[in-house]
Design an enzyme around this catalytic site. Structure first.
Site, PDB file in Angstrom:
ATOM      1  N   LYS A 149       0.817  -1.216   0.000  1.00  8.65           N
ATOM      2  CA  LYS A 149       0.000   0.000   0.000  1.00  8.65           C
ATOM      3  C   LYS A 149       0.849   1.264   0.000  1.00  8.65           C
ATOM      4  CE  LYS A 149      -4.365  -1.744   1.627  1.00  8.65           C
ATOM      5  NZ  LYS A 149      -5.607  -1.391   2.319  1.00  8.65           N
ATOM      6  N   LYS A 244      -4.600  -7.666  -8.609  1.00 12.76           N
ATOM      7  CA  LYS A 244      -5.945  -8.089  -8.242  1.00 12.76           C
ATOM      8  C   LYS A 244      -6.988  -7.044  -8.632  1.00 12.76           C
ATOM      9  CE  LYS A 244      -6.210  -6.523  -3.396  1.00 12.76           C
ATOM     10  NZ  LYS A 244      -6.422  -6.977  -2.003  1.00 12.76           N
ATOM     11  N   LYS A 247     -11.419  -1.631  -6.854  1.00 16.39           N
ATOM     12  CA  LYS A 247     -12.233  -0.476  -7.239  1.00 16.39           C
ATOM     13  C   LYS A 247     -11.365   0.735  -7.555  1.00 16.39           C
ATOM     14  CE  LYS A 247     -16.086   2.461  -5.975  1.00 16.39           C
ATOM     15  NZ  LYS A 247     -17.232   2.711  -5.088  1.00 16.39           N
TER      16      LYS A 247
END
Length: 379
Positions: A149, A244, A247
């Protein structure tokens, strides 16, 4: 062998015996008679296909199997969500609302499961602090999520190339995310935790902290929660099948949402990246990631093995027919959830009542367990 190496080896050894891969369809033997199942999902709006196959459909299966004496707690991980800043409060509130609507739309029964907002139960945050006094920086540094992240660069073999400058920029909340996740799970003395493959490392840490607490205070208080991995492999982006489905992908054609109309689904699948290797469709994630992703999606939806799906699609000899078949499978599967989502999203009063009811039950258990923890620790 150093103490750190010994701890990591011990965790890896014990992890093997505390992970179970869910069958394509769970059966009544999946849980013992007094099991407590806990799982949450971050609020990013209406669920997408990866959320559904990788996590929440297992929740629905568990609701169908629930027996007296068992407890199911499913929630919206809104505290986890802000480890990546959400400066638009109104949009974040909307996403939380849509997450609850999605949970109900996929078939979670609020009569059988408590649906909660993580942030509305303060014991999560307090136990996070208590457990953080047991968590070493070395183990947290080993976790991969804060690295992914934080967009840390990776080598060709997938290892993260972390330097001091990278670590200095990481926010504390993101770095300690796994400890909060451990607190979420252990607060309810959970015995089973359905998660995706990318969260299994955090469950290793959870079990380690549970054992460390029990050993330190000479109490068998926390159970070692079993990781329940969904049978479906990770659902990948339709346009970039090396990552992956998410959104946050700037290419909206990469993601299939529960509320997508049939025509939109068909359009996205027809545009999905595949290859020109062969007009025979077989599973090879390295050489044919796009085709393999579509086969994996069908496998997850139909609850069939990859081998069975490959045999099913062997009758197709062109991409249009193959992709139209994949579209039909997805459209049929999402027909019910799409209708239910549109219904629930327009019933905010009902959604509020579901969460309030779930949180009343969860708060009662959280308060009791934290009081017991206080007593054990001497507070």
């Amino acid at each position: 062998m150093s103490n750190k190496q010994a701890v990591l080896k011990l965790i890896s050894k014990r992890w093997i015996s505390t992970v179970q891969r869910a069958d394509f369809k769970l059966n009544s033997e999946a849980l013992h008679s007094n099991a407590t199942v806990f799982s949450m999902i971050q609020p990013t709006g209406c669920f997408h296909l990866g959320n559904y196959l990788g996590a929440t459909r297992v929740w629905t299966d568990l609701c169908e199997l629930k027996q007296p004496g068992q407890e199911l707690i499913f929630g919206v991980a809104d505290l986890h969500a802000i480890t990546v800043p959400k400066p638009d409060g109104e949009m974040f509130r909307k996403f939380r609302h849509e997450a609850v609507a999605s949970i109900l739309a996929v078939g979670v029964d609020p009569e059988k499961a408590s649906v909660i907002y993580q942030s509305a139960i303060p014991q999560h945050s307090e136990l996070h602090w208590l457990l953080s006094t047991l968590a070493s920086m070395g183990l947290l540094n080993r976790m991969t999520q804060w690295k992914s992240k934080s967009n840390i660069k990776q080598s060709t073999n997938g290892d993260y190339l972390v330097n001091d400058s990278d670590v200095g920029k990481v926010r504390l909340g993101l770095f300690s995310y796994p400890v909060l996740q451990a607190a979420d799970i252990l607060l309810y003395k959970s015995t089973h935790v359905p998660v995706g493959d990318d969260q299994s490392q955090h469950l290793e840490l959870t079990r380690h902290l549970a054992e460390k607490f029990n050993k330190m205070y000479k109490k068998n208080f926390f159970p070692k929660p079993v990781t329940m991995l969904a049978q479906t492999k990770k659902v990948l982006s339709l346009s970039t099948p090396e990552k992956k489905m998410s959104k946050s992908d700037p290419n909206h054609d990469s993601v299939i949402f529960l509320n997508d109309e049939p025509k939109a689904i068909q359009k996205k699948i027809r545009k999905a990246l595949t290859d020109s290797i062969s007009d025979r469709f077989y599973y090879d994630p390295v050489e044919r990631p796009g085709v393999s992703n579509l086969i994996n999606i069908v496998s997850g939806i139909q609850r069939k093995s990859i081998e069975d799906v490959v045999e099913d699609v062997s009758r197709f000899n062109n991409y249009r027919d193959f992709k139209d078949y994949v579209s039909e499978v997805i459209i049929e599967e999402l027909k019910g959830p799409r209708t239910e989502f549109e219904k629930y999203i327009n019933e905010p009063t009902y959604l509020h009542s579901v969460v309030e009811s779930g949180m009343r039950k969860a708060r009662e258990k959280a308060a009791k367990n934290l009081a017991d923890i206080h007593k054990i620790m001497g507070f």
